[in-house]
Scaffold this active site. Structure first.
Site, PDB file in Angstrom:
ATOM      1  N   ASN A   1       5.784  -3.855   4.345  1.00  0.00           N
ATOM      2  CA  ASN A   1       6.380  -3.302   5.495  1.00  0.00           C
ATOM      3  C   ASN A   1       7.350  -4.573   5.937  1.00  0.00           C
ATOM      4  OD1 ASN A   1       5.196  -0.584   5.539  1.00  0.00           O
ATOM      5  ND2 ASN A   1       3.774  -1.363   7.116  1.00  0.00           N
TER       6      ASN A   1
ATOM      7  N   VAL B   1       2.841   1.777  15.656  1.00  0.00           N
ATOM      8  CA  VAL B   1       2.307   1.585  14.243  1.00  0.00           C
ATOM      9  C   VAL B   1       3.297   0.254  13.667  1.00  0.00           C
ATOM     10  CG1 VAL B   1       3.456   3.282  12.735  1.00  0.00           C
ATOM     11  CG2 VAL B   1       1.374   2.030  12.171  1.00  0.00           C
ATOM     12  N   ALA B   2       4.302   0.416  13.557  1.00  0.00           N
ATOM     13  CA  ALA B   2       5.297  -0.549  13.039  1.00  0.00           C
ATOM     14  C   ALA B   2       5.655  -1.781  14.068  1.00  0.00           C
ATOM     15  CB  ALA B   2       6.582   0.377  12.546  1.00  0.00           C
ATOM     16  N   ALA B   3       5.465  -1.797  15.007  1.00  0.00           N
ATOM     17  CA  ALA B   3       5.597  -2.751  16.036  1.00  0.00           C
ATOM     18  C   ALA B   3       5.778  -4.488  15.549  1.00  0.00           C
ATOM     19  CB  ALA B   3       5.333  -2.505  17.318  1.00  0.00           C
ATOM     20  N   GLY B   4       4.399  -4.413  15.032  1.00  0.00           N
ATOM     21  CA  GLY B   4       4.019  -5.890  14.731  1.00  0.00           C
ATOM     22  C   GLY B   4       4.664  -6.429  13.446  1.00  0.00           C
ATOM     23  N   ASP B   5       4.942  -5.514  12.533  1.00  0.00           N
ATOM     24  CA  ASP B   5       5.652  -5.885  11.275  1.00  0.00           C
ATOM     25  C   ASP B   5       7.115  -6.000  11.602  1.00  0.00           C
ATOM     26  OD1 ASP B   5       3.291  -6.068   9.917  1.00  0.00           O
ATOM     27  OD2 ASP B   5       3.605  -3.844   9.035  1.00  0.00           O
TER      28      ASP B   5
ATOM     29  N   ASN C   1       0.825  -1.106  -0.207  1.00  0.00           N
ATOM     30  CA  ASN C   1       0.070  -0.006  -0.116  1.00  0.00           C
ATOM     31  C   ASN C   1       0.968   1.070  -0.169  1.00  0.00           C
ATOM     32  OD1 ASN C   1      -2.583  -1.601   0.122  1.00  0.00           O
ATOM     33  ND2 ASN C   1      -2.266  -1.490   2.409  1.00  0.00           N
TER      34      ASN C   1
ATOM     35  N   GLY D   1       6.549   6.190  11.980  1.00  0.00           N
ATOM     36  CA  GLY D   1       6.291   5.706  10.766  1.00  0.00           C
ATOM     37  C   GLY D   1       6.328   4.212  10.644  1.00  0.00           C
TER      38      GLY D   1
END
Length: 338
Positions: free
Chosen positions: A71, A282-286, A39, A321
């Site tokens: 990501n 927002v980026a923790a899981g990826d 995306n 980010g």
């Protein structure tokens, strides 16, 4: 497929590192393949979110790479710069400006895009994100080309799927494609890691459960899949038992600020969270899944890989980010070493 971080390969292939067990000598160049969504995120920050029918002025906006598939590929590629590892991405983008932007961004991270297809009939996926001063958000996703992924993409990505040491999957493309990709990689001896996000209301399809080597749900996804919200280690254990009974090989329950619980059916453990000062989750899981994939590709055990993944996720919360929040390997190594 072209290797990521080739300038570091000579140093990495030293006898000391090989004897230390950090290098898995059974694969000439291990491949991590992410098969999933791509995306472009359009993010507007305002004092408050608009009410229905209302327009508000934003203080700022940003346009950047998003989608869980891209990501995770970008984060894995940034980590892999220090090693003899290849990282590739399979999926679809539209033949439009956003597709070109996604390709340029991913190439900058060092991701091999040879399995990524252009879709002339559907636009690149986008996410429209509104964030207020309290960090509350509302997100509208238009999947576009991501939702058109089908068997032809599996065939196009077959060389990567069959070569992958670790396959990263998510649920932002049709489940039929996720299942087909998992089967192709597992038949060839690779390890399949599924991030069950977004957790579907109807759950996972029955055949998919037994094609998952490692499942990595967060608290809300664990609740969606098991009916148990893992606020304690014991609750995480009960949820993991349910998921293992469905056919999953191993489970890593991401408990947020309470750490990670892992279970492979014969052994289990809890990892306390790393101490960082978070500013954006927002980026923790990826980044967690990217770190897990890199660690597994390097031949680490599940508990060791879970610790590395946890460090990657923690570091990602210390900056803003999505893909841009991914840490470098030296940062991860320093945090793990403590």
């Amino acid at each position: 497929m072209k290797g990521a971080g080739s300038s570091d390969k000579q140093a990495f292939n030293s006898p000391f590192l090989q004897l230390s067990g950090l290098v898995d000598m059974t694969f000439e160049t291990p491949l991590i393949l992410s098969f999933g969504s791509i995306n472009i995120d359009l993010t507007a920050r305002s004092q408050r979110l608009p009410r229905p029918g209302e327009t508000v002025h934003a203080d700022s906006y940003a346009i950047g790479l998003g989608g869980k598939g891209s990501n995770q590929a970008a984060a894995a590629a940034r980590l892999a710069r220090s090693f003899d590892l290849d990282v590739a991405l399979a999926g679809r983008v539209g033949c439009d400006a956003f597709g070109a932007q996604a390709r340029a961004s991913l190439s900058g991270f060092g991701v091999d895009l040879s399995p990524l297809r252009d879709d002339p009939e559907n636009p690149t996926g986008i996410a429209l994100i509104g964030i207020d001063t309290l960090a509350e958000n509302c997100i509208t996703v238009a999947g576009g080309a991501n939702m058109a992924v089908d068997g032809t993409d599996i065939d196009a990505a077959a060389p990567g799927l069959e070569r992958a040491k670790v396959l990263l999957l998510q649920l932002e493309i049709p489940q039929e494609a996720v299942l087909a990709a998992a089967r192709r990689t597992r038949r060839a001896g690779g390890t399949v890691v599924l991030d069950p996000a977004p957790a579907p209301e109807q759950g996972l399809s029955e055949p998919l459960w037994s094609e998952i080597d490692i499942l990595t749900p967060n608290e809300s996804e664990t609740f969606s899949l098991t009916g148990i919200r893992p606020t304690t280690v014991e609750e995480a254990r009960k949820a993991a038992d349910i998921l293992l009974a469905k056919g999953v090989g191993a489970v890593l329950v991401k408990m947020g600020a309470k750490g990670v619980f892992w279970h492979n059916g014969t052994a289990s453990g809890h990892l306390a969270p790393f101490r960082v000062v978070p500013i954006d989750t927002v980026a923790a899981g990826d980044c967690f899944n990217a770190g897990l994939a890199v660690a597994l590709a390097l031949g680490k055990s599940l508990p060791e890989a879970a610790k590395i993944a946890s460090a990657c996720g923690a570091l990602a919360t210390t900056r803003h980010g999505a893909a841009d929040a991914a840490p470098e390997w030296d940062e991860v190594a320093a945090l793990v070493a403590g």
